[in-house]
Write an enzyme that holds these catalytic residues in place. Sequence first.
Site, PDB file in Angstrom:
ATOM      1  N   TYR A  32      91.740  70.450 -24.819  1.00  0.00           N
ATOM      2  CA  TYR A  32      90.928  70.121 -25.869  1.00  0.00           C
ATOM      3  C   TYR A  32      89.925  71.517 -25.848  1.00  0.00           C
ATOM      4  O   TYR A  32      89.585  72.128 -27.085  1.00  0.00           O
ATOM      5  CB  TYR A  32      90.074  69.075 -25.967  1.00  0.00           C
ATOM      6  CG  TYR A  32      91.296  67.989 -26.038  1.00  0.00           C
ATOM      7  CD1 TYR A  32      91.640  67.366 -27.151  1.00  0.00           C
ATOM      8  CD2 TYR A  32      91.631  67.277 -25.050  1.00  0.00           C
ATOM      9  CE1 TYR A  32      92.428  66.467 -27.232  1.00  0.00           C
ATOM     10  CE2 TYR A  32      92.380  66.302 -24.897  1.00  0.00           C
ATOM     11  CZ  TYR A  32      92.907  65.693 -26.221  1.00  0.00           C
ATOM     12  OH  TYR A  32      93.874  65.031 -26.076  1.00  0.00           O
ATOM     13  N   ASN A  55      95.172  63.302 -36.333  1.00  0.00           N
ATOM     14  CA  ASN A  55      96.315  63.982 -36.720  1.00  0.00           C
ATOM     15  C   ASN A  55      97.413  63.246 -37.436  1.00  0.00           C
ATOM     16  O   ASN A  55      97.972  62.341 -36.779  1.00  0.00           O
ATOM     17  CB  ASN A  55      96.830  64.737 -35.801  1.00  0.00           C
ATOM     18  CG  ASN A  55      98.211  65.414 -36.122  1.00  0.00           C
ATOM     19  OD1 ASN A  55      98.638  65.570 -37.353  1.00  0.00           O
ATOM     20  ND2 ASN A  55      99.064  65.663 -35.062  1.00  0.00           N
ATOM     21  N   CYS A  63     100.951  67.738 -30.916  1.00  0.00           N
ATOM     22  CA  CYS A  63      99.413  67.267 -30.484  1.00  0.00           C
ATOM     23  C   CYS A  63      99.734  66.368 -29.049  1.00  0.00           C
ATOM     24  O   CYS A  63      98.904  66.293 -28.327  1.00  0.00           O
ATOM     25  CB  CYS A  63      99.101  65.960 -31.437  1.00  0.00           C
ATOM     26  SG  CYS A  63      99.983  64.930 -31.787  1.00  0.00           S
ATOM     27  N   HIS A  64     100.963  66.159 -28.741  1.00  0.00           N
ATOM     28  CA  HIS A  64     101.130  65.760 -27.279  1.00  0.00           C
ATOM     29  C   HIS A  64     101.077  66.829 -26.184  1.00  0.00           C
ATOM     30  O   HIS A  64     100.980  66.466 -25.084  1.00  0.00           O
ATOM     31  CB  HIS A  64     102.498  64.964 -27.219  1.00  0.00           C
ATOM     32  CG  HIS A  64     103.475  65.850 -27.761  1.00  0.00           C
ATOM     33  ND1 HIS A  64     104.178  65.852 -29.242  1.00  0.00           N
ATOM     34  CD2 HIS A  64     104.272  66.753 -27.132  1.00  0.00           C
ATOM     35  CE1 HIS A  64     105.082  66.722 -29.046  1.00  0.00           C
ATOM     36  NE2 HIS A  64     105.221  67.302 -27.865  1.00  0.00           N
ATOM     37  N   GLU A  92     110.106  68.052 -22.961  1.00  0.00           N
ATOM     38  CA  GLU A  92     109.807  69.301 -23.027  1.00  0.00           C
ATOM     39  C   GLU A  92     109.936  70.149 -21.836  1.00  0.00           C
ATOM     40  O   GLU A  92     109.965  71.441 -21.898  1.00  0.00           O
ATOM     41  CB  GLU A  92     108.080  69.593 -23.775  1.00  0.00           C
ATOM     42  CG  GLU A  92     107.933  68.885 -24.950  1.00  0.00           C
ATOM     43  CD  GLU A  92     108.568  69.477 -26.215  1.00  0.00           C
ATOM     44  OE1 GLU A  92     108.139  70.663 -26.323  1.00  0.00           O
ATOM     45  OE2 GLU A  92     109.327  68.767 -27.023  1.00  0.00           O
TER      46      GLU A  92
END
Length: 122
Positions: A32, A55, A63-64, A92
């Site tokens: 962040y 979001n 956003c993850h 990912e």
Amino acid sequence: MKNIFKYEIGTPFQQSVWEAMRHIPKGKVTTYGAIAKYLGKPGAVRAVGTAVGRNPFAPEIPCHRVVRSDGSIGNYSGGEGVKTKIELLKKEGVEISKGRVTAFEKILYRFEDQHCTRSAGS
DNA sequence: CCAATGACTAATC
DNA sequence: CGATTAGCCATTG
């Protein structure tokens, strides 16, 4: 730039946050604070967190891939919450252990990486 | 405009 | 390492 979204959203600040998250490559994560700094407001981590949490395009925007400054997962509002966030990151290719990102600093994405890393080695 | 809130951070105990 | 405190900024009522 035209909104990548269908219609205008609440505030430009949020758009900036989501826009920044779009640049996060897959298999990497960011914090962040990094986003806040990228926006030119390194002290607005709270505001960034609020924007990310709001979001509306949750899985559409990576956003993850946003975690805490200490490498912990943080929180999540989509799916089953933190559980889903971890699962997404694992898909990912991000290793998660005990609710924290493994090799966090190694896969940490910085918005400055786009600079051509000249031959300057260290 | 003031008061409260939040997917945060850093320092202290 | 976990729990608490204080600081921080944008959003919302």
